[in-house]
Design a protein around this motif. Structure first.
Motif, PDB file in Angstrom:
ATOM      1  N   LEU A 125       0.721  -1.205   0.042  1.00  0.00           N
ATOM      2  CA  LEU A 125       0.240   0.058  -0.121  1.00  0.00           C
ATOM      3  C   LEU A 125       0.665   1.323  -0.064  1.00  0.00           C
ATOM      4  N   TYR A 126       2.085   1.310   0.319  1.00  0.00           N
ATOM      5  CA  TYR A 126       2.854   2.357   0.419  1.00  0.00           C
ATOM      6  C   TYR A 126       3.119   2.704  -0.897  1.00  0.00           C
ATOM      7  N   THR A 127       3.144   2.023  -1.926  1.00  0.00           N
ATOM      8  CA  THR A 127       3.615   2.165  -3.149  1.00  0.00           C
ATOM      9  C   THR A 127       2.299   2.822  -3.757  1.00  0.00           C
ATOM     10  N   ILE A 128       1.131   2.271  -3.498  1.00  0.00           N
ATOM     11  CA  ILE A 128      -0.151   2.517  -4.091  1.00  0.00           C
ATOM     12  C   ILE A 128      -0.513   4.208  -3.644  1.00  0.00           C
ATOM     13  N   PHE A 129      -0.423   4.389  -2.155  1.00  0.00           N
ATOM     14  CA  PHE A 129      -0.804   5.597  -1.700  1.00  0.00           C
ATOM     15  C   PHE A 129       0.155   6.682  -2.285  1.00  0.00           C
ATOM     16  N   SER A 130       1.396   6.431  -2.273  1.00  0.00           N
ATOM     17  CA  SER A 130       2.466   7.351  -2.802  1.00  0.00           C
ATOM     18  C   SER A 130       2.306   7.603  -4.015  1.00  0.00           C
ATOM     19  N   ARG A 131       1.830   6.745  -4.941  1.00  0.00           N
ATOM     20  CA  ARG A 131       1.511   7.007  -6.410  1.00  0.00           C
ATOM     21  C   ARG A 131       0.449   8.247  -6.513  1.00  0.00           C
ATOM     22  N   TYR A 132      -0.707   7.865  -5.562  1.00  0.00           N
ATOM     23  CA  TYR A 132      -1.833   9.035  -5.673  1.00  0.00           C
ATOM     24  C   TYR A 132      -1.342  10.355  -5.087  1.00  0.00           C
ATOM     25  N   ALA A 133      -0.530  10.400  -4.104  1.00  0.00           N
ATOM     26  CA  ALA A 133       0.197  11.685  -3.744  1.00  0.00           C
ATOM     27  C   ALA A 133       1.009  12.203  -4.658  1.00  0.00           C
ATOM     28  N   LEU A 134       1.997  11.575  -5.376  1.00  0.00           N
ATOM     29  CA  LEU A 134       2.710  12.114  -6.357  1.00  0.00           C
ATOM     30  C   LEU A 134       1.613  12.793  -7.563  1.00  0.00           C
ATOM     31  N   LYS A 135       0.578  11.722  -7.740  1.00  0.00           N
ATOM     32  CA  LYS A 135      -0.163  12.574  -8.898  1.00  0.00           C
ATOM     33  C   LYS A 135      -0.910  13.789  -8.439  1.00  0.00           C
ATOM     34  N   LYS A 136      -1.010  13.991  -7.216  1.00  0.00           N
ATOM     35  CA  LYS A 136      -1.573  15.169  -6.872  1.00  0.00           C
ATOM     36  C   LYS A 136      -0.585  16.285  -6.518  1.00  0.00           C
ATOM     37  N   GLY A 137       0.781  15.977  -7.010  1.00  0.00           N
ATOM     38  CA  GLY A 137       1.483  17.098  -7.004  1.00  0.00           C
ATOM     39  C   GLY A 137       2.663  17.279  -6.013  1.00  0.00           C
ATOM     40  N   TYR A 138       2.366  16.302  -4.888  1.00  0.00           N
ATOM     41  CA  TYR A 138       3.182  16.372  -3.671  1.00  0.00           C
ATOM     42  C   TYR A 138       4.478  15.947  -4.152  1.00  0.00           C
ATOM     43  N   SER A 139       5.719  16.366  -3.290  1.00  0.00           N
ATOM     44  CA  SER A 139       6.887  15.934  -3.600  1.00  0.00           C
ATOM     45  C   SER A 139       7.277  14.742  -2.737  1.00  0.00           C
ATOM     46  N   SER A 140       8.213  13.882  -2.911  1.00  0.00           N
ATOM     47  CA  SER A 140       8.687  12.752  -2.367  1.00  0.00           C
ATOM     48  C   SER A 140       8.983  13.186  -0.629  1.00  0.00           C
ATOM     49  N   SER A 141       9.636  14.310  -0.649  1.00  0.00           N
ATOM     50  CA  SER A 141       9.813  14.678   0.820  1.00  0.00           C
ATOM     51  C   SER A 141       8.432  15.117   1.814  1.00  0.00           C
ATOM     52  N   THR A 142       7.617  15.556   1.005  1.00  0.00           N
ATOM     53  CA  THR A 142       6.374  15.605   1.657  1.00  0.00           C
ATOM     54  C   THR A 142       5.722  14.520   1.903  1.00  0.00           C
ATOM     55  N   ILE A 143       5.830  13.487   1.212  1.00  0.00           N
ATOM     56  CA  ILE A 143       5.041  12.324   1.271  1.00  0.00           C
ATOM     57  C   ILE A 143       5.918  11.674   2.644  1.00  0.00           C
ATOM     58  N   ASN A 144       7.028  11.534   2.352  1.00  0.00           N
ATOM     59  CA  ASN A 144       7.891  10.521   3.229  1.00  0.00           C
ATOM     60  C   ASN A 144       7.878  11.334   4.729  1.00  0.00           C
ATOM     61  N   PHE A 145       7.877  12.793   5.037  1.00  0.00           N
ATOM     62  CA  PHE A 145       7.718  13.281   6.066  1.00  0.00           C
ATOM     63  C   PHE A 145       6.441  12.908   6.618  1.00  0.00           C
ATOM     64  N   TYR A 146       5.250  13.223   6.165  1.00  0.00           N
ATOM     65  CA  TYR A 146       4.148  12.663   6.873  1.00  0.00           C
ATOM     66  C   TYR A 146       3.825  11.338   7.081  1.00  0.00           C
ATOM     67  N   SER A 147       4.304  10.444   6.125  1.00  0.00           N
ATOM     68  CA  SER A 147       4.153   9.009   6.475  1.00  0.00           C
ATOM     69  C   SER A 147       5.097   8.669   7.728  1.00  0.00           C
ATOM     70  N   CYS A 148       6.218   8.934   7.856  1.00  0.00           N
ATOM     71  CA  CYS A 148       6.912   8.587   9.071  1.00  0.00           C
ATOM     72  C   CYS A 148       6.125   9.292  10.436  1.00  0.00           C
ATOM     73  N   LEU A 149       5.958  10.637  10.123  1.00  0.00           N
ATOM     74  CA  LEU A 149       5.451  11.047  11.369  1.00  0.00           C
ATOM     75  C   LEU A 149       4.303  10.527  11.812  1.00  0.00           C
TER      76      LEU A 149
END
Length: 300
Positions: free
Chosen positions: A163-187
């Motif tokens: 699911l990490y790959t799947i939800f990350s893909r949605y976030a990337l498609k919405k224009g978020y950077s990889s740093s944003t995705i990783n920061f909130y995921s880990c937090l």
């Protein structure tokens, strides 16, 4: 090999050192649950610092997109770890590990349905080779028994991992950077783990000595911050299925760590498994070098 494939491989290599750091944390009284908080919490701090340096606007997320980060942080990082820890308490480590590595296949199937990624013969063959290699490296079938409950937890860990790959893909498609995705995921994963397990005395264990601090920093940076940064970056240039297969190098690295650092024996099935995983990577790399090998044109 392009930079995106190299990043996916690099992420898998770093994840392969997870057990190395976890063993050392255990020596300082930090159990598996505490390790989640340490890994993800320190990684979140690192990603936060990275955002402060590269652009503070990356902290901003739209409330309507919060589900993407709840997916990567809670449904993936936290859920798969919860299932995996239960699985290893109900079966052998090797059996739990190979059930976790159903993830690339799950990613390919979900990506075909959700994102229209093609299930080509090359990619299916690479997934089969990688899965068989992981099975041999993990020593599956070596006298291990699996209960139905254990099987469900094991498959749950693989599903959560995917699911990490799947939800990350949605976030990337919405224009978020990889740093944003990783920061909130880990937090979210670290906060969720802390609230669920009510870990008391964790701060004392982390700071009891200089070596303890260094091992905590090592597990946060090497086994979480760097690999998630690399893997999420790879998704900006690779389709989900290919990135997930490439990261399957993780159990190979974990096996080699055991051999060289802990003097664990290298069995013939494990050696064959390593060769199968490497064959899958070479197969994907060969297709990537063909004309039209970039994202959206890759025949593999």
């Amino acid at each position: 090999m392009n930079k995106y494939m190299a990043s996916a491989l690099g992420g898998g290599v770093c994840w392969g050192f997870m057990g190395f750091f976890t063993r050392h944390l255990a020596a300082y009284g930090i159990d598996a649950n505490g390790a989640i908080v340490v890994r993800c919490g320190l990684a979140a701090i690192c990603f936060g610092i990275l955002i402060l340096v590269t652009g503070r606007e990356q902290f901003r997320i739209r409330l309507a997109d919060l589900w993407c980060f709840l997916g990567t942080g809670l449904l993936s990082l936290l859920f798969f770890t919860f299932c995996y820890f239960h699985a290893i308490n109900m079966m052998s480590l090797s059996a739990a590990a190979i059930l976790l590595y159903t993830a690339p296949t799950i990613v390919m199937l979900l990506s075909a349905v959700l994102f229209g990624e093609k299930l080509t013969k090359t990619r299916i063959l690479a997934a089969v080779l990688a899965f068989a290699g992981c099975a041999l490296v993990s020593g599956i079938g070596m006298g291990s028994s699996i209960t139905l409950t254990g099987l469900l937890f094991g498959l749950g860990s693989g599903f959560g991992y995917a699911l990490y790959t799947i939800f990350s893909r949605y976030a990337l498609k919405k224009g978020y950077s990889s740093s944003t995705i990783n920061f909130y995921s880990c937090l979210l994963a670290s906060v969720g783990a802390f609230l669920i397990w009510r870990l008391q005395g964790l701060a004392g264990c982390m700071t009891q000595s200089g070596p303890a601090v260094l091992w905590c920093l090592g597990t946060g940076v090497v086994s979480c911050f760097i690999p998630y940064m690399l893997y999420t970056f790879s998704l900006t240039g690779l389709e989900n299925g290919k990135a997930s297969i490439l990261s399957s190098v993780e159990p190979v690295v974990a096996s080699l760590v055991g051999v060289f650092l802990y003097k664990e024996p290298m069995t013939f099935p494990a050696l064959v498994g390593i060769l199968l995983v490497l064959s899958a990577i070479m197969l994907l790399n060969q297709k990537a070098q063909d004309p039209g090998g970039e994202l959206g044109k890759d025949p593999a």
